[in-house]
Design an enzyme around this catalytic site. Structure first.
Site, PDB file in Angstrom:
ATOM      1  N   HIS A 182       0.194  10.580   3.216  1.00 52.61           N
ATOM      2  CA  HIS A 182       0.181  12.035   3.375  1.00 52.61           C
ATOM      3  C   HIS A 182      -1.064  12.627   2.710  1.00 52.61           C
ATOM      4  O   HIS A 182      -1.719  13.512   3.254  1.00 52.61           O
ATOM      5  CB  HIS A 182       1.415  12.665   2.714  1.00 52.61           C
ATOM      6  CG  HIS A 182       2.727  12.168   3.235  1.00 52.61           C
ATOM      7  ND1 HIS A 182       3.589  11.408   2.480  1.00 52.61           N
ATOM      8  CD2 HIS A 182       3.337  12.312   4.438  1.00 52.61           C
ATOM      9  CE1 HIS A 182       4.678  11.131   3.180  1.00 52.61           C
ATOM     10  NE2 HIS A 182       4.550  11.657   4.376  1.00 52.61           N
ATOM     11  N   GLN A 216      -2.042   7.853  11.948  1.00 50.59           N
ATOM     12  CA  GLN A 216      -2.053   6.750  12.924  1.00 50.59           C
ATOM     13  C   GLN A 216      -0.833   5.840  12.761  1.00 50.59           C
ATOM     14  O   GLN A 216      -0.389   5.209  13.698  1.00 50.59           O
ATOM     15  CB  GLN A 216      -3.351   5.950  12.731  1.00 50.59           C
ATOM     16  CG  GLN A 216      -3.507   4.732  13.597  1.00 50.59           C
ATOM     17  CD  GLN A 216      -3.577   5.081  15.070  1.00 50.59           C
ATOM     18  OE1 GLN A 216      -4.116   6.122  15.441  1.00 50.59           O
ATOM     19  NE2 GLN A 216      -3.019   4.227  15.909  1.00 50.59           N
TER      20      GLN A 216
HETATM   21  P1  AMP Z   1       6.517  11.801   7.427  1.00 49.32           P
HETATM   22  O1  AMP Z   1       6.627  12.548   6.149  1.00 49.32           O
HETATM   23  O2  AMP Z   1       6.930  10.378   7.353  1.00 49.32           O
HETATM   24  O3  AMP Z   1       7.113  12.558   8.586  1.00 49.32           O
HETATM   25  O4  AMP Z   1       4.962  11.729   7.753  1.00 49.32           O
HETATM   26  C1  AMP Z   1       4.165  12.887   7.793  1.00 49.32           C
HETATM   27  C2  AMP Z   1       2.812  12.529   8.325  1.00 49.32           C
HETATM   28  O5  AMP Z   1       2.223  11.528   7.491  1.00 49.32           O
HETATM   29  C3  AMP Z   1       2.868  11.938   9.746  1.00 49.32           C
HETATM   30  O6  AMP Z   1       1.772  12.429  10.494  1.00 49.32           O
HETATM   31  C4  AMP Z   1       2.745  10.468   9.485  1.00 49.32           C
HETATM   32  O7  AMP Z   1       2.175   9.758  10.573  1.00 49.32           O
HETATM   33  C5  AMP Z   1       1.803  10.457   8.297  1.00 49.32           C
HETATM   34  N1  AMP Z   1       1.907   9.186   7.587  1.00 49.32           N
HETATM   35  C6  AMP Z   1       3.035   8.572   7.140  1.00 49.32           C
HETATM   36  N2  AMP Z   1       2.741   7.377   6.591  1.00 49.32           N
HETATM   37  C7  AMP Z   1       1.402   7.235   6.697  1.00 49.32           C
HETATM   38  C8  AMP Z   1       0.488   6.216   6.321  1.00 49.32           C
HETATM   39  N3  AMP Z   1       0.889   5.093   5.739  1.00 49.32           N
HETATM   40  N4  AMP Z   1      -0.826   6.412   6.585  1.00 49.32           N
HETATM   41  C9  AMP Z   1      -1.260   7.548   7.182  1.00 49.32           C
HETATM   42  N5  AMP Z   1      -0.451   8.544   7.554  1.00 49.32           N
HETATM   43  C10 AMP Z   1       0.866   8.399   7.332  1.00 49.32           C
END
Ligand code: AMP
Length: 372
Positions: free
Chosen positions: A75, A206
């Site tokens: 994030h 990604q």
């Molecule tokens: P989430 O809180 O899991 O809904 O994720 C929020 C955003 O963070 C989304 O756009 C995810 O794709 C991104 N995200 C989650 N994990 C990663 C990661 N390991 N690397 C890059 N972006 C991430």
């Protein structure tokens, strides 16, 4: 006489007319910030709109990083990218129930508000010190479900009735096959967030590749005036993609959880060696998965880790439809999902992970870049 009494009562500290009381509440909310930072905490659509209006007049570029909280380096990398390219970064923190299936982990999904605030405060200080940034974190939008679903929450069932954004066929493929309401929930909440914040740019990871394609398609098909920026996947040093759900793993499963990334890398290597046909590319991934499982099954139940493969895919980058051959001018997406099963025979004092280590579904992907 009566009106005098009311005026006197109204003037006393003990009583305030209900309207005035709610106005005080709204004013207090508008002033809420993350401790020792200028980052505003906005909880209502109205508060975001009030904050957003002057940014248009001042020609500020506003970006949005949607998250479900439990913030980690993945994030943070998106927020950093947003701050490099926009004046005002809004981070939304909202665990959207509509994207969880009825049997999924909504109830135990990690909610870490205080820690998230600390992470954002530290990051904002770093952004302030780094002259290469255009902007900083201006606000966190942390709404309630009532705020996001003004007609009432429509429910998590496949046949729930309500106002939804449904993107087909992409939402039915891969992740959507196992999680039939997932992309409906994601697209719906993202459209709401986009309409509330009205960002010029939105940042997605990604790591969730199919989600990025769903969002890109939604922005294109509904003519939303928004740039979708995709940031690369942040990983642990051993290759495991960072995820808020990794806290469920516990130590035993954490060590084996690299299997998916190792499998996808083996397939990627085939492509880099000039192989374009699906079967040969995916065979390399499937061998790593089978070999690792065999190694685990040779161990006793007090040591081993079991997992099930949901899918290993080789797909077209803009549709996520499976391909039989990679067109080197287009490239492809290698992706997979593996369900790590709860450990058998937990040992006394063993770290089983958050919520006693339920089954954890890991996803990952690698982009096969088109050749020049
Ligand atoms: P989430 O809180 O899991 O809904 O994720 C929020 C955003 O963070 C989304 O756009 C995810 O794709 C991104 N995200 C989650 N994990 C990663 C990661 N390991 N690397 C890059 N972006 C991430």
């Amino acid at each position: 006489m009566i009106s005098l009494t009311i005026r006197r009562l109204a003037g006393s500290r003990a009583w305030k007319p209900p309207l005035a009381r709610s106005m005080v509440l709204v004013r207090r909310q508008a002033r809420e910030t993350i401790p020792s930072t200028p980052i505003k905490v906005l909880r209502t659509v109205d508060a975001v709109r009030k904050w957003r209006k002057p940014q248009v007049l001042d020609h500020r570029i506003v970006s949005l990083v949607p998250t479900m909280g439990a913030l980690h380096e993945g994030h943070i990398s998106l927020i950093r990218a947003a701050a490099r390219e926009s004046h005002q970064v809004v981070v939304s923190i909202y665990v959207n129930p509509a994207q969880f299936g009825i049997k999924e982990d909504l109830a135990s999904y990690p909610v870490t508000w205080d820690n998230d605030c600390k992470i954002l405060a530290k990051l904002d200080r770093e952004l302030a010190d780094d002259g290469g940034n255009l902007g900083r974190i201006s606000a966190v939008f942390a709404p309630t479900t009532n705020e996001i679903y003004p007609s009432g929450f429509p429910g998590q069932e496949v046949n729930s009735k309500g106002s939804f954004v449904v993107m087909t066929p992409i939402s039915e493929l891969l992740e959507g096959r196992t999680r039939p309401t997932f992309f409906r929930g994601v697209a719906t909440v993202c459209l709401k967030l986009f309409n509330i914040v009205q960002p010029e740019k939105v940042y997605f990871g990604q790591k969730d590749v199919q989600q990025t394609v769903v969002i890109r398609n939604m922005v294109r098909d509904f003519m939303l005036p928004i740039d979708v920026v995709v940031g690369q996947t942040s990983r642990e040093p051993d290759g495991l993609a960072l995820s808020s759900r990794n806290v469920y793993l516990g130590e035993r499963r954490r060590n084996v959880a690299t299997v998916l990334n190792r499998a996808l890398k083996a397939a990627e290597e085939q492509y880099h060696n000039g192989v374009l046909d699906r079967d040969t590319i995916l065979k390399a991934a499937n061998s790593v998965i089978a070999d690792t499982l065999n190694e685990q099954m040779a161990l006793g139940p007090e040591q081993r880790v079991k997992y099930e493969v949901d899918y290993i895919s080789l797909a077209d980058p803009s549709t996520m439809q499976e391909v039989t051959n990679v067109d080197p001018k287009v490239g492809g997406i290698l992706s997979g999902a593996v369900k790590m099963l709860p450990v058998e025979a937990p040992q006394p004092g063993e770290d089983l992970g958050h919520s006693d280590g339920p089954a954890v579904r890991l996803i990952d992907n690698i982009v096969l870049e088109p050749s020049a």
